[in-house]
Write an enzyme that holds these catalytic residues in place. Structure first.
Site, PDB file in Angstrom:
ATOM      1  CB  SER A   1      -0.898   0.000   1.228  1.00  9.23           C
ATOM      2  OG  SER A   1      -0.094   0.242   2.371  1.00  9.23           O
ATOM      3  CE  LYS A   2      -1.628   7.347  -0.685  1.00  9.50           C
ATOM      4  NZ  LYS A   2      -2.717   8.225  -1.119  1.00  9.50           N
ATOM      5  NE  ARG A   3      -2.553   2.712   5.279  1.00  6.34           N
ATOM      6  CZ  ARG A   3      -3.554   2.807   4.408  1.00  6.34           C
ATOM      7  NH1 ARG A   3      -3.957   3.983   4.004  1.00  6.34           N
ATOM      8  NH2 ARG A   3      -4.164   1.733   3.952  1.00  6.34           N
TER       9      ARG A   3
END
Ligand code: GLU
Length: 396
Positions: free
Chosen positions: A263-265
């Site tokens: 994920s982007k996170r």
């Protein structure tokens, strides 16, 4: 007659392009080139709430940087346009109406409050989030429960409504996935998805089927997250165009980060890029780092992406794009998730930097240095880049 090979990448312009998206582009591109086919980019922008300004430009810039340009798209033209779904809005309604006329879909007049009440009223311990499906549709306000006269009057009065697919009871629907083999679904677990929204825009489900048909798509490759939607699409193919017209499908494996789906996170947390290029979100003002700005060569980026879920059956890891065009095969893509390893990604880049001559490297290096406020003369820079390649000779 065999269909002409036509494949498509169908992004929604909702934000930056992450690794999984670019890998979908790459596999489409490789498959098209290998088969002397056509690679199409279609912009799926029917969800106006999720539309993000600048996202479409960004997608095309990424494809250009990675050297994966389409043959047909809103920017490249083509005989099957328009290639933005919002510009095709008028043509979907007739398919929705045809489905209703033939008993495969219905008009639903439920208000947001009706739907909320439904979710509360039918909530049980076994079914905490009830769906609008065959167990519930006959308790709602739609053309199945209203008389034909009432329905006609509501439509006549311009009452807000959606069109929903009427999922058949007790059917097994199946298809052959080029990666996963035969996949089967029981229609009892599928809800009556909205096909046409109250604003007259199609949802993804209707638009993807209609457009894959009208654009004569021969193969559709998309992320694994779309697998649960497959039964809805199969039924729509069957009802609208005939199942023999359906493209061959492959659902590409997820890309995994340190903890589940990448994920982007993860990028922010572990300090690695997950997008092709830097993405400045105009809504949140948040910057997500890209491979390009981290100093990755496009050749290395394409190479490492290809190997995220595929190999040629040997230990070989370094491929040029042209070599990938020859070697790639969808059947050799793994069904299981592919783990992204940033150290390995850097190794690919390192190998590609070694393979690239100093003069070609000077331009991107010069830019990186200039961005950091360091200005250099070309010949001095080329000499410095070359140092790494030369073994340091012991001074005599
Ligand atoms: N618009 C969908 C997406 O954003 C495309 C899925 C498909 O390729 O069918 O991923």
């Amino acid at each position: 007659m065999e269909k002409k090979i036509r494949v498509r990448f169908a992004p929604s312009p909702t934000g930056g392009l992450h690794l999984g998206g670019v890998r979908t582009v790459l596999y489409n591109y490789l498959f098209a080139k290998q088969n002397k086919g056509t690679f199409i980019v279609r912009i799926e922008d029917t969800d106006q709430n999720r539309y993000v300004d600048g996202a479409e430009d960004y997608i095309f810039d990424c494809l250009k940087w990675a050297g994966l340009e389409p043959d047909e798209s809103p920017r490249h033209g083509g005989a099957f346009g328009p290639y933005r779904q919002s510009e095709r809005k008028a043509l979907y309604r007739e398919y929705a109406d045809k489905l209703v006329a033939e008993g495969h879909a219905y008009y639903a007049f439920d208000t947001p409050e009706d739907l909320e009440r439904m979710r509360q009223d039918f909530k049980t311990d076994e079914n905490p989030s009830p769906q609008y499906d065959l167990t519930i549709r006959m308790k709602m306000r739609n053309s199945l429960t209203l008389s034909p006269e009432e329905t006609a009057a509501l439509l006549q009065a311009g009452t807000r409504h959606v069109v929903r697919i009427k999922i058949p009871e007790n059917r097994q629907v199946s298809f052959h996935d080029m990666i996963r083999g035969d996949v089967q679904f029981d229609t009892r677990v599928v809800d009556d998805k909205v096909l046409l929204k109250a604003d007259g825009m199609p949802t993804y489900h209707l638009a993807v089927v209609v457009d894959d048909y009208l654009m004569q798509i021969s193969h559709a490759f998309r992320g694994e997250e779309w697998l649960p939607s497959a039964p809805v699409h199969i039924l729509l193919w069957e009802y609208l165009f005939g199942i023999d017209q359906m493209p061959k499908w492959a659902h590409l494996p997820l890309i995994l980060g340190p903890q589940g789906k990448l994920s982007k996170r993860d990028g922010a947390k572990y300090g690695f890029p997950v997008f092709a290029m830097n993405w400045n979100d105009p809504k949140t003002k948040e910057l997500t780092e890209g491979f390009r700005e981290k100093g990755f060569l496009p050749e290395a980026f394409v190479n490492l992406l290809a190997l995220l879920g595929w190999n040629d059956g040997s230990e070989r890891e370094i491929f040029t794009k042209d070599e990938l065009v020859d070697a790639f095969s969808m059947e050799r893509v793994h069904a299981a998730g592919a783990r992204f390893d940033y150290e390995k990604a850097k190794w690919f880049n390192h190998e590609w930097i070694k393979k690239t001559d100093a003069a070609a490297l000077a331009t991107p290096v010069k830019k990186l240095l200039a961005d950091a406020g360091v200005h250099t003369a070309d010949d001095a820079l080329i000499n410095v880049i070359n140092v790494e390649e030369r073994p340091l000779l012991p001074s005599s």
